[in-house]
Motif scaffolding. Structure first.
Motif, PDB file in Angstrom:
ATOM      1  N   LEU A 202      69.709  73.909  59.405  1.00  0.00           N
ATOM      2  CA  LEU A 202      69.861  73.052  58.239  1.00  0.00           C
ATOM      3  C   LEU A 202      70.710  73.754  57.184  1.00  0.00           C
ATOM      4  O   LEU A 202      70.473  74.918  56.858  1.00  0.00           O
ATOM      5  CB  LEU A 202      68.492  72.691  57.664  1.00  0.00           C
ATOM      6  CG  LEU A 202      67.599  71.874  58.590  1.00  0.00           C
ATOM      7  CD1 LEU A 202      66.180  71.799  58.044  1.00  0.00           C
ATOM      8  CD2 LEU A 202      68.168  70.476  58.795  1.00  0.00           C
ATOM      9  N   THR A 203      71.673  73.025  56.654  1.00  0.00           N
ATOM     10  CA  THR A 203      72.596  73.595  55.679  1.00  0.00           C
ATOM     11  C   THR A 203      72.166  73.237  54.261  1.00  0.00           C
ATOM     12  O   THR A 203      71.334  72.350  54.043  1.00  0.00           O
ATOM     13  CB  THR A 203      74.016  73.065  55.904  1.00  0.00           C
ATOM     14  OG1 THR A 203      74.045  71.656  55.612  1.00  0.00           O
ATOM     15  CG2 THR A 203      74.464  73.286  57.355  1.00  0.00           C
ATOM     16  N   LEU A 204      72.749  73.918  53.305  1.00  0.00           N
ATOM     17  CA  LEU A 204      72.492  73.598  51.907  1.00  0.00           C
ATOM     18  C   LEU A 204      72.909  72.165  51.608  1.00  0.00           C
ATOM     19  O   LEU A 204      72.236  71.454  50.842  1.00  0.00           O
ATOM     20  CB  LEU A 204      73.238  74.568  50.992  1.00  0.00           C
ATOM     21  CG  LEU A 204      73.074  74.333  49.486  1.00  0.00           C
ATOM     22  CD1 LEU A 204      71.609  74.404  49.078  1.00  0.00           C
ATOM     23  CD2 LEU A 204      73.901  75.344  48.697  1.00  0.00           C
ATOM     24  N   ALA A 205      74.001  71.714  52.218  1.00  0.00           N
ATOM     25  CA  ALA A 205      74.431  70.335  52.028  1.00  0.00           C
ATOM     26  C   ALA A 205      73.383  69.351  52.546  1.00  0.00           C
ATOM     27  O   ALA A 205      73.140  68.309  51.942  1.00  0.00           O
ATOM     28  CB  ALA A 205      75.771  70.102  52.738  1.00  0.00           C
ATOM     29  N   ASP A 206      72.754  69.689  53.683  1.00  0.00           N
ATOM     30  CA  ASP A 206      71.680  68.849  54.207  1.00  0.00           C
ATOM     31  C   ASP A 206      70.526  68.760  53.201  1.00  0.00           C
ATOM     32  O   ASP A 206      70.004  67.678  52.917  1.00  0.00           O
ATOM     33  CB  ASP A 206      71.132  69.419  55.518  1.00  0.00           C
ATOM     34  CG  ASP A 206      72.113  69.339  56.670  1.00  0.00           C
ATOM     35  OD1 ASP A 206      72.935  68.394  56.680  1.00  0.00           O
ATOM     36  OD2 ASP A 206      72.049  70.210  57.558  1.00  0.00           O
ATOM     37  N   VAL A 207      70.124  69.913  52.675  1.00  0.00           N
ATOM     38  CA  VAL A 207      69.010  69.951  51.722  1.00  0.00           C
ATOM     39  C   VAL A 207      69.337  69.113  50.489  1.00  0.00           C
ATOM     40  O   VAL A 207      68.527  68.290  50.044  1.00  0.00           O
ATOM     41  CB  VAL A 207      68.700  71.408  51.319  1.00  0.00           C
ATOM     42  CG1 VAL A 207      67.632  71.446  50.224  1.00  0.00           C
ATOM     43  CG2 VAL A 207      68.243  72.210  52.528  1.00  0.00           C
ATOM     44  N   ASP A 208      70.507  69.320  49.927  1.00  0.00           N
ATOM     45  CA  ASP A 208      70.888  68.599  48.715  1.00  0.00           C
ATOM     46  C   ASP A 208      70.928  67.095  48.949  1.00  0.00           C
ATOM     47  O   ASP A 208      70.466  66.307  48.111  1.00  0.00           O
ATOM     48  CB  ASP A 208      72.252  69.084  48.212  1.00  0.00           C
ATOM     49  CG  ASP A 208      72.192  70.484  47.614  1.00  0.00           C
ATOM     50  OD1 ASP A 208      71.072  70.955  47.314  1.00  0.00           O
ATOM     51  OD2 ASP A 208      73.264  71.102  47.450  1.00  0.00           O
ATOM     52  N   ARG A 209      71.491  66.680  50.086  1.00  0.00           N
ATOM     53  CA  ARG A 209      71.625  65.254  50.359  1.00  0.00           C
ATOM     54  C   ARG A 209      70.267  64.590  50.580  1.00  0.00           C
ATOM     55  O   ARG A 209      69.983  63.532  50.023  1.00  0.00           O
ATOM     56  CB  ARG A 209      72.519  65.051  51.596  1.00  0.00           C
ATOM     57  CG  ARG A 209      72.710  63.596  52.019  1.00  0.00           C
ATOM     58  CD  ARG A 209      73.374  62.786  50.938  1.00  0.00           C
ATOM     59  NE  ARG A 209      73.578  61.393  51.367  1.00  0.00           N
ATOM     60  CZ  ARG A 209      73.907  60.396  50.543  1.00  0.00           C
ATOM     61  NH1 ARG A 209      74.090  60.641  49.254  1.00  0.00           N
ATOM     62  NH2 ARG A 209      74.071  59.181  51.012  1.00  0.00           N
ATOM     63  N   VAL A 210      69.409  65.205  51.384  1.00  0.00           N
ATOM     64  CA  VAL A 210      68.107  64.604  51.666  1.00  0.00           C
ATOM     65  C   VAL A 210      67.260  64.513  50.399  1.00  0.00           C
ATOM     66  O   VAL A 210      66.631  63.481  50.131  1.00  0.00           O
ATOM     67  CB  VAL A 210      67.376  65.392  52.768  1.00  0.00           C
ATOM     68  CG1 VAL A 210      65.924  64.931  52.893  1.00  0.00           C
ATOM     69  CG2 VAL A 210      68.093  65.207  54.099  1.00  0.00           C
ATOM     70  N   LEU A 211      67.238  65.564  49.611  1.00  0.00           N
ATOM     71  CA  LEU A 211      66.443  65.528  48.383  1.00  0.00           C
ATOM     72  C   LEU A 211      67.042  64.564  47.366  1.00  0.00           C
ATOM     73  O   LEU A 211      66.310  63.916  46.607  1.00  0.00           O
ATOM     74  CB  LEU A 211      66.325  66.934  47.788  1.00  0.00           C
ATOM     75  CG  LEU A 211      65.539  67.943  48.631  1.00  0.00           C
ATOM     76  CD1 LEU A 211      65.443  69.279  47.902  1.00  0.00           C
ATOM     77  CD2 LEU A 211      64.152  67.416  48.966  1.00  0.00           C
ATOM     78  N   ALA A 212      68.358  64.435  47.352  1.00  0.00           N
ATOM     79  CA  ALA A 212      68.997  63.502  46.424  1.00  0.00           C
ATOM     80  C   ALA A 212      68.613  62.063  46.740  1.00  0.00           C
ATOM     81  O   ALA A 212      68.325  61.269  45.835  1.00  0.00           O
ATOM     82  CB  ALA A 212      70.512  63.668  46.468  1.00  0.00           C
ATOM     83  N   VAL A 213      68.593  61.716  48.017  1.00  0.00           N
ATOM     84  CA  VAL A 213      68.281  60.333  48.406  1.00  0.00           C
ATOM     85  C   VAL A 213      66.776  60.087  48.409  1.00  0.00           C
ATOM     86  O   VAL A 213      66.290  59.109  47.811  1.00  0.00           O
ATOM     87  CB  VAL A 213      68.866  60.020  49.803  1.00  0.00           C
ATOM     88  CG1 VAL A 213      68.414  58.635  50.265  1.00  0.00           C
ATOM     89  CG2 VAL A 213      70.387  60.099  49.777  1.00  0.00           C
ATOM     90  N   ASN A 214      66.032  60.962  49.074  1.00  0.00           N
ATOM     91  CA  ASN A 214      64.621  60.697  49.342  1.00  0.00           C
ATOM     92  C   ASN A 214      63.697  61.008  48.178  1.00  0.00           C
ATOM     93  O   ASN A 214      62.570  60.513  48.136  1.00  0.00           O
ATOM     94  CB  ASN A 214      64.152  61.486  50.566  1.00  0.00           C
ATOM     95  CG  ASN A 214      64.760  60.979  51.854  1.00  0.00           C
ATOM     96  OD1 ASN A 214      65.566  60.055  51.857  1.00  0.00           O
ATOM     97  ND2 ASN A 214      64.388  61.576  52.967  1.00  0.00           N
TER      98      ASN A 214
END
Length: 243
Positions: free
Chosen positions: A100-112
């Motif tokens: 899991l990348t930092l981009a993955d973390v940022d995107r999932v937390l931003a949406v969810n």
């Protein structure tokens, strides 16, 4: 729900579409948001209007702070009032922890997470007594059946705390907040005949996938008058996944 209005985020397909249509069947005028499925959103609006209700669709990325709140504000203005918000929009990113990348973390937390908070904040500003906020979580917040779900599960577990806090924050105004946690549900994103379906079905007590309409039925109850004394609660619609 005659005379009431609702916003369903991520309402162009799957569970969101089923919720939007069920609320319209109950008598509500409904606005939905969508990220990219414009055709699906248009079809849902047509089905809402065929039920004799007003239907609207607005493109909004729940991961964009301005659009997450702005779509709710737009819908409230267009509908003339806002009685129900269903926070349904979400994304799932699964995989090994080290992949899991930092981009993955940022995107999932931003949406969810962030998008849900901002939509609820915008809705609360427009709601009066009798308002309803219903958020769609996940069965994985109660039971993680295997590896690969750290990021997604974290994002959905955060909704439990948010839901309870919203109930306390808004209860004095007569606004309720509740959380619905679906299990495996037959949708385009996770079909009941897909390559991972049997393993998911086997994890439930009922041994099957749910239908979007079964989740929508719970949401309709929580959005209605009979649930006026229900707030800060969590409801599993998961076929016994967490049993």
């Amino acid at each position: 729900m005659n005379g009431r209005t609702a916003v369903v985020t991520g309402g162009s397909r799957g569970i969101g579409a089923a919720i939007a249509l069920r609320l319209a069947e109950e008598g509500a005028d409904v606005a939905i948001t969508y990220a990219g499925n414009e055709q699906g959103a248009a079809e849902v609006v047509q089905r809402i209007e065929a039920l004799g209700r007003r239907g609207y669709a607005v493109r909004a990325d729940a991961g964009d702070a301005g659009e997450a709140a702005g779509a709710v504000e737009w819908a409230a203005d267009t509908l003339g009032r806002l009685d129900v918000l269903v926070n349904n929009a979400g994304i799932g990113v699964l995989g090994p922890l080290d992949a899991l990348t930092l981009a993955d973390v940022d995107r999932v937390l931003a949406v969810n997470v962030r998008g849900v908070f901002l939509a609820a904040q915008a809705a609360a500003d427009r709601m009066g007594e009798g308002g309803r906020i219903v958020t769609i979580g996940s069965c994985m917040a109660r039971r993680v059946p295997g590896p690969g779900g750290t990021l997604y599960t974290m994002s959905k577990a955060a909704l439990s705390g948010l839901n309870r806090a919203l109930a306390r924050e808004l209860g004095g105004r007569g606004i309720t907040a509740n959380l619905v946690e679906p299990g495996p549900v037959d949708t385009d994103m996770n079909p009941a005949d897909g390559p991972f379906a049997k393993a998911q079905s086997d994890m439930t007590a009922l041994g099957r996938f749910g239908r979007p309409e079964e989740v929508a039925a719970m949401v309709a109850f929580l959005a209605g008058e009979q649930a006026a004394y229900v707030t800060g609660a969590e409801f599993s619609v998961d076929g016994g996944h967490a049993a």
